[in-house]
Design a protein around this motif. Structure first.
Motif, short mmCIF file in Angstrom:
data_model
loop_
_atom_site.label_atom_id
_atom_site.label_comp_id
_atom_site.label_asym_id
_atom_site.label_seq_id
_atom_site.Cartn_x
_atom_site.Cartn_y
_atom_site.Cartn_z
N ILE A 264 -10.22 10.40 11.51
CA ILE A 264 -8.94 9.76 11.81
C ILE A 264 -7.87 10.81 12.02
CG2 ILE A 264 -7.07 8.47 10.67
CD1 ILE A 264 -9.03 6.55 9.63
N GLY A 269 -3.21 7.42 12.47
CA GLY A 269 -4.23 6.44 12.11
C GLY A 269 -5.21 6.18 13.24
N THR A 401 -9.14 -2.83 5.90
CA THR A 401 -8.19 -1.87 6.47
C THR A 401 -7.52 -2.45 7.71
OG1 THR A 401 -9.82 -0.90 7.92
CG2 THR A 401 -9.63 0.07 5.74
N VAL A 452 -9.49 6.59 5.68
CA VAL A 452 -8.06 6.31 5.52
C VAL A 452 -7.53 7.04 4.28
CG1 VAL A 452 -6.36 4.51 5.01
CG2 VAL A 452 -8.15 4.09 6.69
N TYR A 463 0.32 5.62 4.80
CA TYR A 463 -0.79 4.76 5.20
C TYR A 463 -0.59 4.30 6.63
CZ TYR A 463 -3.91 0.82 5.59
OH TYR A 463 -4.89 -0.04 6.02
N HIS A 464 -1.56 4.57 7.49
CA HIS A 464 -1.51 4.05 8.85
C HIS A 464 -2.70 3.13 9.03
CE1 HIS A 464 1.54 6.81 10.40
NE2 HIS A 464 0.99 7.73 9.63
N GLN A 465 -2.47 1.96 9.56
CA GLN A 465 -3.59 1.06 9.86
C GLN A 465 -4.51 1.77 10.84
OE1 GLN A 465 -2.27 -2.57 11.62
NE2 GLN A 465 -4.33 -3.30 12.04
N PRO A 466 -5.79 1.94 10.47
CA PRO A 466 -6.68 2.67 11.39
C PRO A 466 -6.92 1.84 12.65
CG PRO A 466 -7.94 1.74 9.57
CD PRO A 466 -6.49 1.49 9.27
N TYR A 485 1.01 -1.01 15.00
CA TYR A 485 0.14 -1.06 13.84
C TYR A 485 0.97 -0.94 12.56
CZ TYR A 485 -3.54 -0.37 17.23
OH TYR A 485 -4.37 -0.54 18.29
N ARG A 487 2.21 0.28 8.96
CA ARG A 487 2.22 1.53 8.21
C ARG A 487 3.11 1.34 6.99
NH1 ARG A 487 5.20 6.64 10.01
NH2 ARG A 487 5.21 6.67 7.74
#
Lengths: 606, 405
Positions: A264, A269, A401, A452, A463-466, A485, A487
């Motif tokens: 990633i 992300g 996720t 993640v 945190y980034h949504q993958p 997305y 985050r």
């Protein structure tokens, strides 16, 4: 005085009058349509003379982050049949030419009939040139048969990307029922991976040609010179965050194993690589999928259709130690000077929890570097279950996720409530916790979640949504539609990050670290090895890491099922993938390697 | 016992409702049994069962309780509407849209019911008088709220049904004729202005006559006349300035025959279907238009084609008859109910049903613009069927309580 007008007889009369007028108008119109013009409309209904021909758009293309084409479309020939024009006497001939059993042809015709007698329906896709010429030869006997040029998916790169891209195949009956009105039997629909998730954008919009025909259903020509025709709109192009060279490398390194690699980009992300082995060849699905291929895939004990990157769930092993260290440091229970004496075992209650080595006096950085279990057995009891669960949640464990690939396991992050539910209140002991401290026991994570987690360790808590799709290119507006997305940030002090990340750096870069094997020439990398105990066989190997240390560009998780120790089985794969991504090639196989960069160790010490 | 039954059980509503649902189920079966949407019939049967339960419950709940909780129901249904709006906005990324299909519910259908109840509850208060402009505007607010939310979806047709229901309720509650004319006039003026100058002038003359007849304050009447003239001129000027394709879109909406293969396709095919039915129809499951699916998705808004084609003039008259009996019964109920709330609920339900019936059948036969609203009790759709059955339950409830103050 208010009641005067309320519902007065006069008002009732007016309403009844309006109602009567309404019905009289409807009856008048009905009389006009059915009685006066009835015969005329009757004739018209018998020779309803405009037929619609569906024009299928070209499915959207898919590119990687460097603009390399991953999914292309190639022309293919499809045999179409218009039920009302087809003479059933020619059925044996048709079946013979197409090399299909007669019942199957009849079945396809019936499916099409359900939609409309007058609309051509697909009988066989992707026919070869020999069949094409045979059809041409017997053209006079095969009324209602046409060959149409359509396109099929073609994969020009060496990477398979089976689970990531997914396949688009002929729509099944249940999909037809579920997806509704846009589709017709025989249509292609994305059924897994990106092809399914972004089906709406990839498929485009069908076009329609209107054709005039006489009462016998024979085509006379275009209607209104084609002025009413609606051209098809091709699907939109997907641009992925993927680097196909890293993907291909990851797949080749996993060959012969069972496992997964997820890489990633920690700053966005975006998924750089997502490999799962065993996998399957997508080109098997692009034309007609032979039933034996399908049968092989579904019965293979390696479960090639199963996406290990998002669906498989194992205990994280020692890779979970950073999580517990963060919890301990943040809650002020330990600091960088806190030391324990590791004698290679941790007696608790009437059990003894083991360690692999006797580590002696160990602080938190060394505990990560050398993967000391005893440190964490004790720390887990200090931190407590609820805090541990809380931090686990912050890092995205125990929930999906929301990666843009449809199937996903949300893993298992136990909590007090969970144990109470499972074992009953008071029927489980603190002993259950001790092994959770080193990521063993009743806890399960997916490689996607681990990637993640690695990314969050790399970027200090963002945190980034993958996601696989970076942006969508809209051919019609000539604009790119970026995809939004989720985050959020996890609040953890800079000091804690310094300690934990230094531990991870030493794992790879310093003598005594468990992951020296991961070292990449010229780059400071960081990581952690892990081994998930497996009661059914050889342990599963984990490695998570990121590089470069100061400015991480890639975070990675590698899982090798039954691989044994994390460092040995998973480490080299992660190392090569990171090297490939950062340098754009594998420099380790070239003669001259740049020296390892020096990073001062003092950055965490105040 | 029979007299008790007669006293408290509204047989007219019960019988017509059940008969109409029966016709609807037959029509849906005929339109779908040989297509990929064959499961629609079975789903509708399940929805009928659910709706039936809802109807019975609505029938027996004390009317006063409904009155007291009307606002709560109204605002919670609006929240639901808002939720749809917000959820609908999440496009890609975090929400999967494939899972949305199947058996979803449409809050806007239920909002129709709660709006009637809230409006009736408001208007039945002793200190409210809609002859009073302020109260009239407040009352209209109950309709404006859901209207705006539904317009944002955007669902113009459904929003319009609320206006179709509001006017009769206000009229029933005692709004002056003048006010009713003022509310209705701009729509007619704008429509006529688009059709042409002659139509516009005719409507203006009619408006002048109407304003003269209702005889309110002369100054205010002149002001309103001037206001409407301005609306008309404004609409005409704006319309002239629109690009051709947008003009075409509006004229097609007003007269679908202008676009025989686009928006007008359904209407033309529907007219052929109904017209070819003739006097006695082609017989159940034998309508060629219906069976060959010339009308896309006709089991929803264009369901009236099926009885029209398969049972002909006689069959269609039976459907009209059932609706007429139900609606006139609703009006009668509104005037006999001693209870103000009950009376308003009855007139509201009747008005809403009337609007749907006239506009839906009108559009199927090419008399009205196609605005995509269902035919009550007949069209396929779980939420709409349930909400109409709840409305029938309300009528039956008002009937049972008609003698109570």
């Amino acid at each position: 005085m208010i009641g005067e007008e309320f519902g007065s007889p006069k008002r009732k009369f007016v309403i009844q009058l309006v109602l009567s007028c309404g019905f009289l108008i409807l009856i008048g119109r009905l009389y006009q349509l059915q009685y006066i013009y009835g015969e005329q409309y009757g004739r018209q209904s018998e020779e309803n003379s405009i037929r619609t021909v569906v024009k299928v758009p070209v499915r959207g293309y898919i590119y990687d982050r460097n603009g390399r084409l991953l999914v292309d479309n190639r022309p293919s020939y499809t045999v179409m049949l218009t039920p009302i024009d087809f003479n059933t006497k020619s059925l044996p001939l048709l079946a013979q030419i197409l090399q299909m059993p007669e019942e199957m042809v009849v079945d396809k015709i019936n499916r099409g009939k359900k939609y409309s007698q007058f609309t051509p329906t697909r009988i066989k896709r992707d026919i070869d040139f020999r069949i094409l010429s045979l059809l041409e030869e017997h053209k006079d006997k095969l009324g209602g048969i046409e060959v149409e040029m359509e396109s099929k998916r073609y994969y020009p790169t060496s990477a398979r990307m089976s689970h990531l891209l997914g396949y688009a195949k002929e729509i099944s009956d249940w999909q037809l029922d579920k997806l509704g009105d846009y589709y017709q039997p025989g249509d292609i629909v994305g059924s897994a991976g990106i092809e399914a998730k972004y089906e709406q954008f990839l498929r485009g919009d069908k076009g329609f040609d209107y054709i005039s025909q006489n009462a016998k259903g024979q085509i006379i020509g275009t209607f209104n010179n084609g002025k009413n025709d609606v051209p098809p709109k091709d699907g939109l192009d997907m641009h992925l965050a993927l680097d196909v060279r890293v993907q291909a490398l990851a797949e080749s390194l996993l060959t012969g194993k069972r496992g997964a690699v997820v890489a990633i980009d920690p700053s966005t992300g975006g998924i750089i690589a997502m490999a799962s082995k065993p996998d399957y060849d997508l080109s098997n699905f692009s034309g007609v999928t032979p039933s034996e291929v399908w049968k092989d895939l579904t019965t293979d004990e390696g479960m090639p259709l199963f996406n290990r990157a998002t669906l498989t769930r194992y205990p994280p092993g020692s890779t979970f130690k950073m999580l517990l260290a963060i919890a301990g440091l943040e809650d002020g229970l330990i600091d960088e000077n806190y030391r324990i004496q590791c004698r290679g075992a941790f007696p608790f209650g009437n059990r003894v929890f083991k360690d692999l080595h006797v580590h002696g006096s160990t602080n938190v950085i060394e505990s990560i570097q050398r993967s000391c279990n005893v440190f964490y057995y004790g720390l887990m009891l200090k931190v407590g279950f609820d805090e541990w669960t809380k931090y686990g949640r912050e890092f995205g464990f125990g929930k999906s996720t929301k990666v843009d690939i449809l199937e996903e396991n949300s893993g298992l992050l136990p909590s007090t409530e969970y144990f109470d539910r499972r074992y009953g209140k008071g029927k489980w002991t603190q002993g259950y916790l001790v092994s959770l401290g080193i990521g063993q026991g009743e806890v399960g994570v997916t490689p996607m979640q681990m990637a993640v987690y690695a990314a969050m360790l790399a970027n200090k808590g963002h945190y980034h949504q993958p996601h696989a799709v970076d942006y969508i290119y809209n051919k019609w507006t000539k604009k790119t539609d970026s995809v939004a997305y989720d985050r959020h940030d996890v609040q953890i002090s800079e000091k804690t990050w310094g300690i934990v990340r230094e531990g991870m750096r030493r794992v790879v870069m310093e003598p005594g670290g468990t992951g020296g094997i991961v070292r990449i020439a010229g780059i400071q990398a960081a990581g952690k090895t892990g081994t998930a105990q497996n009661p059914h066989g050889r342990d599963h190997a984990w490695f998570i890491g990121f590089a470069p240390f100061d400015n991480p560009k890639i975070a990675i998780c590698v899982l090798v099922e039954n691989g044994g120790f994390g460092a040995v089985a998973a480490g080299p794969i992660a190392s090569m993938c990171m090297e490939q991504y950062i340098y754009g090639e594998l420099i380790r196989f070239k003669k001259k390697a740049p020296p390892i960069a020096q990073t001062p160790n003092d950055q965490l010490v105040e | 016992m029979p007299s008790f039954f007669k006293e408290y059980f509204d047989r007219v509503t019960a019988i017509t409702t059940i008969a109409l649902i029966g016709v609807g189920l037959m029509s849906i079966y005929s339109a779908t049994f040989d297509t990929h949407a064959a499961s629609s019939f079975y789903r509708q049967v399940i929805w009928t069962a659910i709706g039936f339960t809802a109807m019975l419950i609505t029938m027996v709940v004390p009317l006063r309780m409904i009155q007291r909780t009307a606002y709560v129901m109204f605002f919670s249904s609006l929240t639901l509407l808002l939720l749809v709006l917000v959820m609908g906005k999440v496009v890609y990324g975090s929400k999967s849209w494939l899972g949305v299909g199947g058996m979803g519910i449409q809050p806007s259908e239920f909002v129709k019911v709660t709006t009637i109840l809230a409006l009736a509850s408001y208007l039945s208060k002793s200190n409210i008088n809609v002859a009073n402009l302020k109260d009239l505007i407040k009352a209209s607010g109950f309709v404006a709220l859901p209207c705006v939310l539904i317009m944002l979806q955007p669902d113009f047709g459904t929003a319009l049904t609320f206006v179709g229901m509001l006017i009769p309720i206000l009229y029933w509650a005692g709004a002056s004729n003048f006010m009713i004319v003022i509310i209705i006039a701009p729509a007619f003026v704008a429509g006529a202005a688009i059709i042409g100058t002659t139509a516009f002038l005719i409507v203006l003359v009619l408006l002048a006559v109407a304003l003269y007849m209702v005889r309110e304050d002369r100054f205010f009447a002149t002001l309103m006349f001037g206001f409407n003239t301005m609306i008309g001129v404004f609409v005409q000027v704006v319309y002239e300035k629109l690009p051709m394709y947008q003009q075409k879109r509006i004229t097609t909406f007003l007269d679908p025959n202008n676009d025989p293969l686009g928006a007008g396709y359904n209407v033309i095919q529907a007219k052929v279907a109904i017209g070819s039915g003739g006097l006695l129809g082609k017989g159940f499951l034998h309508g060629t238009q219906t069976q060959l699916n010339f009308i896309p998705k006709q089991w929803t808004d264009f369901i009236f084609c099926v009885p029209g084609e398969e049972f002909g003039f006689v069959g269609a008259l039976v459907v009209f008859g059932l609706f007429a009996v139900l609606l006139f019964h609703g009006v009668k109920l509104a005037s006999t109910a001693k209870n103000k709330f009950g009376s308003l609920v009855a007139i509201g339900v009747t008005a809403l049903l009337t609007f749907h019936v006239l506009v839906n059948i009108g559009m199927t036969m090419g008399l009205m613009p196609v605005i995509g609203i269902p035919l009550p009790f007949l069209s396929y759709g779980g939420s709409s069927l349930c909400s109409y059955m709840i409305m029938a339950g309300l009528l039956m409830n008002v009937y049972a309580n008609r003698k109570e103050y």
